[in-house]
Design a protein around this motif. Structure first.
Motif, PDB file in Angstrom:
ATOM      1  N   LEU A 196      47.040  26.503  20.562  1.00 20.59           N
ATOM      2  CA  LEU A 196      47.100  25.806  19.258  1.00 20.59           C
ATOM      3  C   LEU A 196      48.509  26.242  18.719  1.00 20.59           C
ATOM      4  CD1 LEU A 196      43.722  24.701  18.114  1.00 20.59           C
ATOM      5  CD2 LEU A 196      45.452  23.257  18.696  1.00 20.59           C
ATOM      6  N   LEU A 197      48.501  27.866  18.556  1.00 20.47           N
ATOM      7  CA  LEU A 197      49.520  28.679  17.964  1.00 20.47           C
ATOM      8  C   LEU A 197      50.541  28.604  18.387  1.00 20.47           C
ATOM      9  CD1 LEU A 197      50.727  30.486  15.606  1.00 20.47           C
ATOM     10  CD2 LEU A 197      49.541  32.366  16.815  1.00 20.47           C
ATOM     11  N   LEU A 198      50.676  28.650  19.928  1.00 20.18           N
ATOM     12  CA  LEU A 198      51.936  28.704  20.564  1.00 20.18           C
ATOM     13  C   LEU A 198      52.624  27.001  20.706  1.00 20.18           C
ATOM     14  CD1 LEU A 198      53.455  30.320  22.721  1.00 20.18           C
ATOM     15  CD2 LEU A 198      52.152  29.325  24.591  1.00 20.18           C
ATOM     16  N   ASP A 199      51.826  25.889  20.544  1.00 23.59           N
ATOM     17  CA  ASP A 199      52.284  24.840  20.451  1.00 23.59           C
ATOM     18  C   ASP A 199      52.837  24.642  19.171  1.00 23.59           C
ATOM     19  OD1 ASP A 199      52.398  22.013  21.184  1.00 23.59           O
ATOM     20  OD2 ASP A 199      50.992  21.562  19.612  1.00 23.59           O
ATOM     21  N   ALA A 200      52.454  25.141  18.061  1.00 23.90           N
ATOM     22  CA  ALA A 200      52.698  24.955  16.665  1.00 23.90           C
ATOM     23  C   ALA A 200      54.038  25.687  16.519  1.00 23.90           C
ATOM     24  CB  ALA A 200      51.798  25.255  15.601  1.00 23.90           C
ATOM     25  N   LEU A 201      54.132  26.858  17.202  1.00 27.89           N
ATOM     26  CA  LEU A 201      55.284  27.874  17.236  1.00 27.89           C
ATOM     27  C   LEU A 201      56.555  27.013  18.017  1.00 27.89           C
ATOM     28  CD1 LEU A 201      54.477  31.449  17.756  1.00 27.89           C
ATOM     29  CD2 LEU A 201      55.649  30.343  15.558  1.00 27.89           C
ATOM     30  N   ARG A 217      52.895  40.409  25.604  1.00 27.84           N
ATOM     31  CA  ARG A 217      52.321  39.465  26.939  1.00 27.84           C
ATOM     32  C   ARG A 217      53.243  38.339  27.162  1.00 27.84           C
ATOM     33  NH1 ARG A 217      46.625  40.482  27.494  1.00 27.84           N
ATOM     34  NH2 ARG A 217      45.613  41.683  25.894  1.00 27.84           N
ATOM     35  N   MET A 218      53.880  38.384  28.541  1.00 23.39           N
ATOM     36  CA  MET A 218      54.672  37.430  28.825  1.00 23.39           C
ATOM     37  C   MET A 218      54.307  36.208  28.475  1.00 23.39           C
ATOM     38  SD  MET A 218      57.412  39.306  29.560  1.00 23.39           S
ATOM     39  CE  MET A 218      58.568  37.796  30.464  1.00 23.39           C
ATOM     40  N   GLU A 219      52.896  35.742  28.813  1.00 25.77           N
ATOM     41  CA  GLU A 219      52.482  34.241  28.719  1.00 25.77           C
ATOM     42  C   GLU A 219      52.321  33.971  27.506  1.00 25.77           C
ATOM     43  OE1 GLU A 219      48.741  37.278  28.695  1.00 25.77           O
ATOM     44  OE2 GLU A 219      50.735  37.091  29.487  1.00 25.77           O
ATOM     45  N   GLU A 220      52.656  34.687  26.302  1.00 25.63           N
ATOM     46  CA  GLU A 220      52.642  34.234  24.936  1.00 25.63           C
ATOM     47  C   GLU A 220      54.176  34.150  24.350  1.00 25.63           C
ATOM     48  OE1 GLU A 220      49.963  37.235  23.259  1.00 25.63           O
ATOM     49  OE2 GLU A 220      48.298  36.334  24.130  1.00 25.63           O
TER      50      GLU A 220
END
Length: 512
Positions: A196-201, A217-220
């Motif tokens: 959710l945070l990644l989508d919001a960002l 972390r590369m995935e983030e």
């Protein structure tokens, strides 16, 4: 000038150096952040990433060169970091002392008060107090999606690490920032919250407000991050457009460090016979804060020879359960809880319990605010103290040195603990937890803040502890790929239909 991109300059650094107390931590930084750019700052533990972004908000002084914010008010910079979380917790502890002496022990700061304390009045429809303030409409959706609305009236002291991180992210967004800086924003968040945070960002990054994300972390890394800056040993070794930096030789060498050559055996005791002795028994376990039930009806038994991984969403009560076991939470006395065969509340000293338990957690790291050396911090593990108030003997000093050597942190021994980076502190606290060869080692997200090299060291060490010594593990993680291979059982927290959480026990290999 330094970065080729459209947009107006927001922050410009020219040959800047920054100091923490009497030590220059970051130097020779030339960097410009412009509108329309979204930056990711990467580097190993101790590289100076947090110092750099704290300088952007005025928390760290410029001792050489210059830093220009181009008219950007400091109050319009949204900021999230572990240090901010630590400072809020420290302030709340100080207020607790004042409340005790004033006869108002229950007058706790709530999440709502923290959230609304920084919203500019021009953006809120009501006065920004805890009873009537409202978020600007454009931020309500993000706050609801992150789940912050569910715990706004809960005391700050009752929030989990993940809930506190969500609250601070919401607080940063509520400023309607002109620059958003997030230092390890995903640490402590469960999988759904990270998504959710990644989508919001990524949605936020589509605007003109620049975003700076510090991570490991590369995935983030958000997919629409446009630029990358690499730090190592207090210097910016590369910066520029994302694809070019990731194709550079500086990137391929960024996390390389001298290999940690560990002996075949840990500096700890060997395995004892697994005789089925009960280490922990919880019957009908329950935890609550005020009228909010966190979990209930939890039946759990841990026996000698078992290593448990504990999982569940933010706010499920994982950390609460662990602090009950480690004698740091008075809710233990309201439960039928036996530790090493003795019921809590039967007259045992909390120090008798702590003597047999080692702890690594964000909550403990927040509380460990002492100006002593890293080596003295490790030694304090023998005395279960926050700080070192007794003289260690030769055997204890040798054991501390062995663990520092094993974890590859000898270079930190004489540095002040409170000046270390978040990740460096975490490595020191792991050594502190193991010097006394505890019967039980509680690891509450031990890899938070660690770069990829140190994560590998820590995870390998944890596996060896769980398989080669008589120390048993209680391990919490939100990253399934980091579950130790020595894990024998899982304790999984799940939502109850009537509210709160329940937990079920699963042996590894049960098919669930």
């Amino acid at each position: 000038m330094m970065e080729n991109a459209a947009g107006c300059p927001v922050v410009t650094l020219e040959n800047a150096a920054f100091r923490i107390r009497d030590q220059v931590v970051v130097s020779n930084i030339s960097w410009q952040i412009r509108s329309g750019q979204n930056w990711v700052v990467l580097g190993p533990n101790g590289a100076g990433k947090s110092t750099l972004v704290r300088a952007l908000i005025g928390d760290v002084p410029v001792v050489r060169g210059s830093l220009k914010r181009h008219g950007l008010p400091l109050e319009r910079i949204g900021f999230v970091s572990f240090e901010l979380q630590r400072d809020i917790s420290a302030a709340e502890e100080n207020l607790d002392h004042a409340r005790h002496f004033s006869g108002r022990p229950d007058d706790r700061t709530t999440a709502r008060q923290i959230l609304f304390s920084t919203i500019p009045r021009s953006l809120s429809r009501e006065e920004p107090d805890e009873e009537h303030a409202e978020l600007p409409p454009e931020f309500k959706d993000t706050i609801v999606r992150l789940g912050v609305d569910h715990f706004l009236d809960r005391p700050v002291a009752a929030l989990s690490t993940g809930q506190m991180r969500k609250l601070l992210i919401a607080r940063a967004l509520a400023k309607s920032p002109k620059l958003l800086i997030l230092d390890e924003p995903f640490d402590g968040l469960d999988l759904d919250s990270r998504r959710l945070l990644l989508d919001a960002l990524e949605k936020f990054m589509d605007g003109k407000v620049p975003v700076v994300v510090v991570g490991h972390r590369m995935e983030e890394i958000p997919k629409n991050a446009t630029h990358v800056a690499l730090l190592k040993n207090g210097r910016m070794v590369a910066r520029g457009e994302r694809d070019k930096v990731f194709a550079s030789p500086e990137w391929s060498k960024l996390f390389r460090k001298e290999a940690v050559v560990s002996p075949n055996e840990l500096p700890a005791g060997t395995n004892v016979e697994n005789n089925g002795e009960e280490i922990i028994r919880l019957v009908g376990g329950r935890a609550r804060y005020g009228d909010v039930i966190v979990f209930q009806d939890v039946d759990w038994t841990v026996r000698r020879g078992e290593n448990w991984t504990i999982s569940g969403p933010n706010g499920a009560g994982k950390s609460t359960l662990l602090t009950m076991i480690s004698a740091d939470n008075p809710q233990a006395y309201a439960n039928r809880l036996l530790i090493f065969g003795k019921p809590r509340g039967s007259g045992e000293s909390i120090w008798d319990i702590k003597r047999r338990i080692g702890v690594v957690s964000s909550e403990f790291q927040v509380r460990y605010r002492k100006t002593i050396t890293a080596f003295e911090t490790i030694l304090s593990g023998f005395f279960d103290s926050v700080g070192l108030y007794r003289t260690a003997n030769r055997r204890q000093r040798e054991a501390a040195a062995q663990w520092a050597d094993y974890l590859g942190i000898n270079g930190l021994r004489n540095r002040q603990f409170d000046r270390l980076s978040h990740g460096e502190q975490r490595m020191v606290l792991l050594a502190r937890s193991m010097v006394k060869n505890p019967d039980l080692l509680i690891l509450d997200e031990p890899c938070q803040g660690l770069d990829m090299a140190n994560r590998a060291v820590v995870l390998g060490t944890i596996d060896r502890i769980g398989s080669q010594t008589d120390t048993q593990l209680l391990y919490v993680t939100h990253h399934p790929e980091e579950i130790p291979s020595c894990t024998t059982h899982l304790l999984v927290f799940e939502p109850r239909t009537t509210g709160g959480f329940k937990a079920r026990s699963l042996p590894i290999g049960s098919g669930s």
